[in-house]
Write a protein that holds these residues in place. Structure first.
Motif, short mmCIF file in Angstrom:
data_model
loop_
_atom_site.label_atom_id
_atom_site.label_comp_id
_atom_site.label_asym_id
_atom_site.label_seq_id
_atom_site.Cartn_x
_atom_site.Cartn_y
_atom_site.Cartn_z
N TRP A 135 0.84 -1.20 0.00
CA TRP A 135 0.00 0.00 0.00
C TRP A 135 0.87 1.25 0.00
N TYR A 136 0.26 2.36 -0.44
CA TYR A 136 0.90 3.67 -0.30
C TYR A 136 -0.20 4.72 -0.17
N MET A 137 0.18 5.88 0.39
CA MET A 137 -0.73 7.00 0.53
C MET A 137 -0.05 8.27 0.02
N VAL A 138 -0.81 9.17 -0.55
CA VAL A 138 -0.28 10.40 -1.13
C VAL A 138 -1.05 11.58 -0.56
N ARG A 139 -0.33 12.56 -0.03
CA ARG A 139 -0.97 13.77 0.50
C ARG A 139 -1.15 14.82 -0.59
N GLN A 140 -1.86 15.88 -0.23
CA GLN A 140 -2.24 16.92 -1.19
C GLN A 140 -1.03 17.61 -1.81
N ASP A 141 0.06 17.75 -1.05
CA ASP A 141 1.21 18.50 -1.55
C ASP A 141 2.23 17.62 -2.28
N ASP A 142 1.92 16.35 -2.49
CA ASP A 142 2.86 15.44 -3.14
C ASP A 142 2.92 15.73 -4.64
N GLU A 143 4.12 15.73 -5.19
CA GLU A 143 4.29 16.04 -6.62
C GLU A 143 3.67 14.96 -7.52
N LEU A 144 3.39 13.78 -6.97
CA LEU A 144 2.74 12.74 -7.77
C LEU A 144 1.39 13.23 -8.31
N LEU A 145 0.73 14.11 -7.57
CA LEU A 145 -0.58 14.60 -8.00
C LEU A 145 -0.49 15.58 -9.17
N ASP A 146 0.75 15.91 -9.56
CA ASP A 146 0.94 16.74 -10.75
C ASP A 146 1.13 15.91 -12.02
N ARG A 147 1.10 14.59 -11.85
CA ARG A 147 1.17 13.69 -13.02
C ARG A 147 -0.04 13.97 -13.91
N ARG A 148 0.19 14.03 -15.23
CA ARG A 148 -0.87 14.44 -16.15
C ARG A 148 -1.48 13.25 -16.91
N HIS A 149 -2.74 13.42 -17.25
CA HIS A 149 -3.42 12.44 -18.10
C HIS A 149 -2.86 12.56 -19.51
N MET A 150 -2.53 11.41 -20.11
CA MET A 150 -1.83 11.42 -21.40
C MET A 150 -2.67 12.07 -22.51
N LYS A 151 -3.97 11.87 -22.51
CA LYS A 151 -4.81 12.38 -23.59
C LYS A 151 -5.30 13.81 -23.33
N TYR A 152 -5.79 14.06 -22.10
CA TYR A 152 -6.44 15.34 -21.82
C TYR A 152 -5.51 16.36 -21.17
N GLY A 153 -4.40 15.91 -20.64
CA GLY A 153 -3.43 16.84 -20.06
C GLY A 153 -3.76 17.31 -18.66
N TYR A 154 -4.87 16.84 -18.08
CA TYR A 154 -5.22 17.26 -16.72
C TYR A 154 -4.27 16.62 -15.72
N ARG A 155 -3.89 17.40 -14.70
CA ARG A 155 -3.11 16.83 -13.61
C ARG A 155 -4.03 15.99 -12.72
N LEU A 156 -3.47 15.00 -12.05
CA LEU A 156 -4.26 14.15 -11.17
C LEU A 156 -5.09 14.98 -10.19
N ARG A 157 -4.47 15.99 -9.59
CA ARG A 157 -5.13 16.74 -8.53
C ARG A 157 -6.36 17.51 -9.04
N GLU A 158 -6.41 17.80 -10.34
CA GLU A 158 -7.52 18.61 -10.85
C GLU A 158 -8.58 17.81 -11.59
N ILE A 159 -8.36 16.52 -11.77
CA ILE A 159 -9.31 15.72 -12.55
C ILE A 159 -10.72 15.75 -11.94
N PRO A 160 -10.91 15.48 -10.64
CA PRO A 160 -12.29 15.51 -10.12
C PRO A 160 -12.94 16.88 -10.28
N ARG A 161 -12.17 17.95 -10.08
CA ARG A 161 -12.73 19.30 -10.22
C ARG A 161 -13.11 19.59 -11.66
N ARG A 162 -12.29 19.14 -12.59
CA ARG A 162 -12.55 19.41 -14.01
C ARG A 162 -13.81 18.68 -14.49
N LEU A 163 -13.98 17.44 -14.06
CA LEU A 163 -15.07 16.63 -14.59
C LEU A 163 -16.38 16.82 -13.83
#
Length: 381
Positions: A135-163
């Protein structure tokens, strides 16, 4: 003063769903939106700790059961990883998790902000043959959440807000998270994948639900919020919903409660604990919430399973701004700490009771206690 639904600002993402979060609806009625808006007070640390505590205890309890260190697993509770709102008896973990998750599965839970659905926390667990193994956990300030969706370009952290849809967000999050999984643990690149997306108040509400039957009912309500009650979205989204979950869901709320209870606690009632760390956070950072929780437990008590199974909501889609969305229960007694000869601290440790879906809603005593505690700290009676 009793606050009404119509007072809440219409632009709040949480507004349509608040009546389905039974404890926070109680808080809202007494304190208004200021009482419910607790994310900043509790912080992502509290929600992070909440899930981390439960996940750790689940993993270590299963490990101890397999190693023979726990001698009465039928009296020891932990949590089911696939649906973290639910407790489960330790001797039932492997079979039930395999039913929901299959033989090899990753499940990631994404917690999003009440206001704008921005991603706050990721929790991932890999399950092999019903056993959590990584298992692993990721907090809000982790750079992993800046990983982008290959097709749409959205960062992980913004996907729920965008959709602006938990189910659509779960689907898009999955495509990014699968890539991360395949890079991190390539040996599981062909395993199934599930993504659950929940609003932060769902997690805070979950901390304050004392009955396993009530948690099961509110898990049903999370999916029913859209599919049955006609609200804009789910409060609890698991993508895809496991086929077994869907099959049980379509049997209706009462039967869903009974089936899931049979798979997790053999139909018996468990008073869910406040782990010490989580209890300290809620007492010190949101004392107004703890005061309402304490009053509910000590003066009203928790419903018997038969009352939860037969509880119902008023018209959840009503446009009346003054409607009371209080859940309606059949008549009968509720269970309080004093009935069991316990103080609040003892009651909050977790109580496994010889009480099931057929037990009449009448006063019980300490003779119904089977064990106290959760996981490796369980004390048998």
């Amino acid at each position: 003063m009793v606050h009404t639904y119509g007072e809440m600002p219409d632009d709040l993402y949480l507004k349509p769903f608040l009546p389905l979060l039974s404890f926070l609806w109680r808080v809202y009625k007494q304190l208004g939106w200021e009482g419910v808006d607790n994310y900043e007070a509790m912080g992502d640390e509290a929600i992070f700790d909440f899930f981390e505590t439960r996940l750790n205890e689940s993993i270590y309890t299963v490990k101890d059961v397999l190693e023979g260190k726990i001698k009465q697993p039928d009296k020891v509770m932990s949590y089911i990883i696939m649906i973290p709102s639910l407790v489960i008896r330790s001797d039932l973990v492997i079979g039930t998790q395999r039913l929901f998750a299959g033989d090899s599965t990753d499940v990631t839970f994404a917690v999003v902000h009440d206001y704008n659905a921005e991603l706050l926390i990721l929790l991932n667990c890999h399950i092999e043959d019903g056993i959590p193994v990584d298992w692993y956990m990721v907090r809000q300030d982790d750079e992993l959440l800046d990983r982008r969706h290959m097709k749409y370009g959205y960062r992980l952290r913004e996907i729920p807000r965008r959709l602006k849809s938990l189910s659509k967000a779960s689907n898009m999050l999955m495509s990014v998270l699968k890539d991360i999984r395949n890079e991190r643990t390539p040996q599981w690149s062909h395993s199934d994948y599930f993504v659950g997306t929940v609003i932060s108040s769902w997690a805070i509400n979950l901390m304050c639900i004392p009955s396993n039957y009530e948690s099961i009912a509110e898990t049903y309500d999370g999916k029913a919020s859209k599919d049955v009650y006609g609200l804009p979205d789910y409060t609890f989204s698991l993508h895809p919903f496991p086929s077994a979950f869907n099959m049980f869901f379509y049997k209706g709320r009462g039967d869903f409660c009974k089936i899931i209870a049979s798979l997790t606690t053999n139909m018996e009632l468990y008073v869910q604990p406040f782990e010490p760390r989580n209890l300290e956070i809620i007492r010190t950072r949101t004392p107004h919430i703890f005061a309402i929780y304490k009053d509910q437990i000590e003066n009203e008590g928790i419903p018997f399973p038969i009352q939860t199974i037969n509880s119902k909501y008023p018209n959840i889609k009503s446009k009346d701004p003054d409607i009371r969305f209080d859940k309606e229960y059949p008549p009968g007694d509720f269970i309080t700490p004093s009935d069991l000869g316990l103080n609040l601290e003892e009651f909050l440790a977790g109580i496994y009771l010889d009480v099931n879906h057929e037990t009449p809603a009448k006063k019980i005593d300490a003779s119904k206690i089977k064990s106290i505690g959760i996981g490796r700290n369980t004390v048998f009676k």
